[in-house]
Design a protein around this motif. Sequence first.
Motif, PDB file in Angstrom:
ATOM      1  N   GLU A 131       2.948 -10.170  -2.737  1.00  0.00           N
ATOM      2  CA  GLU A 131       1.797  -9.607  -2.034  1.00  0.00           C
ATOM      3  C   GLU A 131       1.575 -10.332  -0.710  1.00  0.00           C
ATOM      4  O   GLU A 131       1.307  -9.697   0.314  1.00  0.00           O
ATOM      5  CB  GLU A 131       0.552  -9.713  -2.914  1.00  0.00           C
ATOM      6  CG  GLU A 131      -0.619  -8.923  -2.393  1.00  0.00           C
ATOM      7  CD  GLU A 131      -1.760  -8.890  -3.391  1.00  0.00           C
ATOM      8  OE1 GLU A 131      -2.904  -9.102  -2.951  1.00  0.00           O
ATOM      9  OE2 GLU A 131      -1.507  -8.658  -4.585  1.00  0.00           O
TER      10      GLU A 131
ATOM     11  N   ILE B  47       2.632  -4.078   6.160  1.00  0.00           N
ATOM     12  CA  ILE B  47       3.053  -2.872   5.461  1.00  0.00           C
ATOM     13  C   ILE B  47       1.814  -2.218   4.854  1.00  0.00           C
ATOM     14  O   ILE B  47       0.967  -2.885   4.277  1.00  0.00           O
ATOM     15  CB  ILE B  47       4.096  -3.193   4.367  1.00  0.00           C
ATOM     16  CG1 ILE B  47       5.370  -3.690   5.035  1.00  0.00           C
ATOM     17  CG2 ILE B  47       4.379  -1.990   3.503  1.00  0.00           C
ATOM     18  CD1 ILE B  47       6.451  -4.107   4.085  1.00  0.00           C
ATOM     19  N   VAL B  48       1.726  -0.922   5.012  1.00  0.00           N
ATOM     20  CA  VAL B  48       0.561  -0.178   4.541  1.00  0.00           C
ATOM     21  C   VAL B  48       0.683   0.070   3.042  1.00  0.00           C
ATOM     22  O   VAL B  48       1.754   0.379   2.537  1.00  0.00           O
ATOM     23  CB  VAL B  48       0.471   1.177   5.281  1.00  0.00           C
ATOM     24  CG1 VAL B  48      -0.752   1.942   4.854  1.00  0.00           C
ATOM     25  CG2 VAL B  48       0.487   0.965   6.769  1.00  0.00           C
ATOM     26  N   GLN B  49      -0.455  -0.033   2.362  1.00  0.00           N
ATOM     27  CA  GLN B  49      -0.458   0.271   0.933  1.00  0.00           C
ATOM     28  C   GLN B  49      -0.417   1.778   0.741  1.00  0.00           C
ATOM     29  O   GLN B  49      -0.808   2.547   1.609  1.00  0.00           O
ATOM     30  CB  GLN B  49      -1.699  -0.306   0.268  1.00  0.00           C
ATOM     31  CG  GLN B  49      -1.682  -1.809   0.208  1.00  0.00           C
ATOM     32  CD  GLN B  49      -2.887  -2.352  -0.543  1.00  0.00           C
ATOM     33  OE1 GLN B  49      -3.788  -1.614  -0.932  1.00  0.00           O
ATOM     34  NE2 GLN B  49      -2.903  -3.647  -0.753  1.00  0.00           N
ATOM     35  N   ARG B  50       0.065   2.199  -0.400  1.00  0.00           N
ATOM     36  CA  ARG B  50       0.253   3.620  -0.690  1.00  0.00           C
ATOM     37  C   ARG B  50      -1.057   4.399  -0.580  1.00  0.00           C
ATOM     38  O   ARG B  50      -1.093   5.501  -0.037  1.00  0.00           O
ATOM     39  CB  ARG B  50       0.854   3.760  -2.102  1.00  0.00           C
ATOM     40  CG  ARG B  50       1.176   5.168  -2.489  1.00  0.00           C
ATOM     41  CD  ARG B  50       2.346   5.632  -1.704  1.00  0.00           C
ATOM     42  NE  ARG B  50       2.766   6.939  -2.154  1.00  0.00           N
ATOM     43  CZ  ARG B  50       3.763   7.574  -1.636  1.00  0.00           C
ATOM     44  NH1 ARG B  50       4.464   7.024  -0.680  1.00  0.00           N
ATOM     45  NH2 ARG B  50       4.104   8.750  -2.059  1.00  0.00           N
ATOM     46  N   GLU B  51      -2.152   3.821  -1.093  1.00  0.00           N
ATOM     47  CA  GLU B  51      -3.440   4.498  -1.074  1.00  0.00           C
ATOM     48  C   GLU B  51      -3.893   4.746   0.364  1.00  0.00           C
ATOM     49  O   GLU B  51      -4.409   5.821   0.683  1.00  0.00           O
ATOM     50  CB  GLU B  51      -4.503   3.676  -1.819  1.00  0.00           C
ATOM     51  CG  GLU B  51      -4.256   3.553  -3.305  1.00  0.00           C
ATOM     52  CD  GLU B  51      -3.279   2.431  -3.657  1.00  0.00           C
ATOM     53  OE1 GLU B  51      -3.037   1.535  -2.821  1.00  0.00           O
ATOM     54  OE2 GLU B  51      -2.729   2.480  -4.760  1.00  0.00           O
ATOM     55  N   GLU B  52      -3.705   3.735   1.236  1.00  0.00           N
ATOM     56  CA  GLU B  52      -4.099   3.889   2.630  1.00  0.00           C
ATOM     57  C   GLU B  52      -3.254   4.963   3.312  1.00  0.00           C
ATOM     58  O   GLU B  52      -3.765   5.767   4.097  1.00  0.00           O
ATOM     59  CB  GLU B  52      -3.946   2.570   3.376  1.00  0.00           C
ATOM     60  CG  GLU B  52      -4.914   1.497   2.927  1.00  0.00           C
ATOM     61  CD  GLU B  52      -4.647   0.163   3.593  1.00  0.00           C
ATOM     62  OE1 GLU B  52      -3.909   0.113   4.600  1.00  0.00           O
ATOM     63  OE2 GLU B  52      -5.185  -0.842   3.103  1.00  0.00           O
ATOM     64  N   PHE B  53      -1.966   4.974   3.011  1.00  0.00           N
ATOM     65  CA  PHE B  53      -1.065   5.966   3.598  1.00  0.00           C
ATOM     66  C   PHE B  53      -1.480   7.374   3.188  1.00  0.00           C
ATOM     67  O   PHE B  53      -1.548   8.279   4.015  1.00  0.00           O
ATOM     68  CB  PHE B  53       0.375   5.696   3.171  1.00  0.00           C
ATOM     69  CG  PHE B  53       1.334   6.755   3.620  1.00  0.00           C
ATOM     70  CD1 PHE B  53       1.797   6.782   4.917  1.00  0.00           C
ATOM     71  CD2 PHE B  53       1.766   7.740   2.740  1.00  0.00           C
ATOM     72  CE1 PHE B  53       2.679   7.765   5.342  1.00  0.00           C
ATOM     73  CE2 PHE B  53       2.640   8.726   3.149  1.00  0.00           C
ATOM     74  CZ  PHE B  53       3.094   8.733   4.454  1.00  0.00           C
ATOM     75  N   GLU B  54      -1.761   7.568   1.900  1.00  0.00           N
ATOM     76  CA  GLU B  54      -2.175   8.880   1.393  1.00  0.00           C
ATOM     77  C   GLU B  54      -3.469   9.333   2.069  1.00  0.00           C
ATOM     78  O   GLU B  54      -3.608  10.497   2.443  1.00  0.00           O
ATOM     79  CB  GLU B  54      -2.362   8.837  -0.128  1.00  0.00           C
ATOM     80  CG  GLU B  54      -1.100   8.569  -0.919  1.00  0.00           C
ATOM     81  CD  GLU B  54      -0.153   9.747  -0.942  1.00  0.00           C
ATOM     82  OE1 GLU B  54      -0.607  10.893  -0.783  1.00  0.00           O
ATOM     83  OE2 GLU B  54       1.058   9.520  -1.116  1.00  0.00           O
TER      84      GLU B  54
ATOM     85  N   ARG C 296      -2.725  10.357   5.649  1.00  0.00           N
ATOM     86  CA  ARG C 296      -1.979  11.614   5.673  1.00  0.00           C
ATOM     87  C   ARG C 296      -2.918  12.795   5.445  1.00  0.00           C
ATOM     88  O   ARG C 296      -2.849  13.810   6.140  1.00  0.00           O
ATOM     89  CB  ARG C 296      -0.883  11.591   4.613  1.00  0.00           C
ATOM     90  CG  ARG C 296       0.053  12.799   4.715  1.00  0.00           C
ATOM     91  CD  ARG C 296       0.980  12.832   3.578  1.00  0.00           C
ATOM     92  NE  ARG C 296       0.143  13.104   2.400  1.00  0.00           N
ATOM     93  CZ  ARG C 296       0.612  13.512   1.250  1.00  0.00           C
ATOM     94  NH1 ARG C 296       1.885  13.634   1.076  1.00  0.00           N
ATOM     95  NH2 ARG C 296      -0.186  13.753   0.250  1.00  0.00           N
TER      96      ARG C 296
END
Length: 101
Positions: A39, A47-54, A57
Amino acid sequence: MSTGPNRILDEFAKLMTDAAGAAQGMRREVETAFRGQAERILNSMDIVQREEFEAMRDMAIKAREENAKLLARIEALETKLSGSDNAAGKAGSASRSPAKK
């Protein structure tokens, strides 16, 4: 109390149970340390976390849809304005008569 070979087997079983418990504890400790280190490395790499990316988007998709709707409204208003300008221009030129000198 048991005596003889049974006692030796009981002690051996107890020893193995304790060793398995210690190994599980070590495994959890190593996993926790590894996750913490991973981490920290990922955070330092921005690096962006998946939740932030979603979430971003979904916001971009919503913004594109809204832009398309606004573009359609602008085109409709421009068409309406150009239509009323043409009608006003024709009516204005018909009411004007050439000036005679």
